[in-house]
Design an enzyme around this catalytic site. Structure first.
Site, PDB file in Angstrom:
ATOM      1  CG  HIS A 144       7.355  52.488  76.417  1.00  9.30           C
ATOM      2  ND1 HIS A 144       7.249  51.366  75.752  1.00  9.30           N
ATOM      3  CD2 HIS A 144       7.445  53.618  76.162  1.00  9.30           C
ATOM      4  CE1 HIS A 144       7.168  52.200  74.414  1.00  9.30           C
ATOM      5  NE2 HIS A 144       7.453  53.188  74.712  1.00  9.30           N
TER       6      HIS A 144
ATOM      7  CD  GLU B 214       4.395  56.575  73.845  1.00 11.77           C
ATOM      8  OE1 GLU B 214       5.381  57.324  73.403  1.00 11.77           O
ATOM      9  OE2 GLU B 214       4.702  55.359  74.745  1.00 11.77           O
TER      10      GLU B 214
HETATM   11  C1  PEP Z   1       8.632  55.844  72.227  1.00  8.93           C
HETATM   12  O1  PEP Z   1       9.186  54.487  73.242  1.00  8.93           O
HETATM   13  O2  PEP Z   1       7.997  55.710  74.345  1.00  8.93           O
HETATM   14  C2  PEP Z   1       8.013  55.910  71.579  1.00  8.93           C
HETATM   15  C3  PEP Z   1       7.143  57.105  71.412  1.00  8.93           C
HETATM   16  O3  PEP Z   1       8.895  55.778  70.438  1.00  8.93           O
HETATM   17  P1  PEP Z   1       9.117  56.210  68.380  1.00  8.93           P
HETATM   18  O4  PEP Z   1       8.980  58.081  68.895  1.00  8.93           O
HETATM   19  O5  PEP Z   1      10.640  55.904  68.078  1.00  8.93           O
HETATM   20  O6  PEP Z   1       8.196  56.222  67.851  1.00  8.93           O
END
Ligand code: PEP
Length: 249
Positions: A96, A168
């Protein structure tokens, strides 16, 4: 027809009593259904409370936010994949962006965690994503695919084929900025192509989730984008009713 995955990363939020209250409210909005997968990632100390709250809901899965790569031993403060599995987790987040950028987790370490998860029978959700500077330098694909290869390099292609990937972008996490569905889809397609190459197969069943400031307003469009198989959500998963409306997208 894809069966989307909705993963809730609570990060360091919801103490045991809050987690129990959340689940009571969430389950009131979300009856059992087969057409989507829901996974919660509570903080480690609230994990047991969520296991208890979900005892009659085997349709909802649980994961841990982090593991250490050794199976047991003198590693004060850490939890192993084996302990997570024995506690009821089926999934673990690996790589992450907060682990990479706040805690300095390296690509080599993500590989070791994927190997540990696999040994213990946990499914790793491997998170990959570029920073804003990398995006502006045109390095998105290079960075994301390098992170992907490093994370999966420690396991057989058979085991890699059981992983889940989450794209992400770092600049989108917790910032309110989201990749457009088209931008997300472009990166997902690149990840899909790399997976097919790595796994030496014409197609793969590895789901690729999108994460980064997903909310009730943008969830449907992101989910409809080609090769987006689900959503990994942080902030917007903390409110039971709001999360239920995303999961029911
Ligand atoms: C995450 O923690 O994986 C994330 C996508 O956070 P957020 O949705 O708050 O951007």
């Amino acid at each position: 027809m894809k069966q989307p995955i909705f993963a809730a990363n609570w990060k360091m939020n919801h103490a045991p009593a809050d987690a129990t209250a959340f689940m009571r409210a969430f389950l009131a909005h979300f009856g059992k259904r087969q057409d989507r997968g829901v996974i919660f990632f509570p903080p480690a100390l609230s994990f047991g409370a969520v296991v208890g709250a979900l005892k009659d809901r085997p349709d909802i899965q649980l994961g841990v936010q982090n593991i250490y790569w050794e199976d047991k031993g003198a590693f004060t403060g850490e939890n192993s994949a084996t302990i997570a599995r024995a506690s009821g987790a089926k999934y673990v987040l690996v790589g992450h962006s907060e682990r990479r950028h706040v805690f300095g987790e390296t690509e080599e370490e993500t590989g070791k965690k994927v190997a540990a998860a696999t040994r213990a029978g946990l499914t790793p959700i491997v998170c990959v994503g570029e920073t804003l500077a990398q995006r502006e330098a045109g390095e998105t694909e290079m960075v994301v695919l390098r992170q992907l290869r490093a994370a999966l390099s420690t396991v057989s292609s058979n085991d890699a084929g059981n992983a889940v990937i989450a794209y992400e972008p770092v600049w989108a996490i917790g910032t309110g900025k989201t990749a457009t569905p088209a931008d997300a889809s472009t990166v997902h397609q690149a990840i899909g192509a790399e997976l097919r190459r790595l796994l030496d197969s014409g197609s793969t069943a590895v789901p690729i989730l999108y994460g980064g400031s997903v909310n009730r307003g943008n969830a449907a469009d992101l989910l409809a984008a080609p090769e987006v198989d689900g959503l990994l959500v942080g902030g917007a998963s903390l409110d039971a009713e709001g999360w239920a409306s995303i999961v029911l997208t």
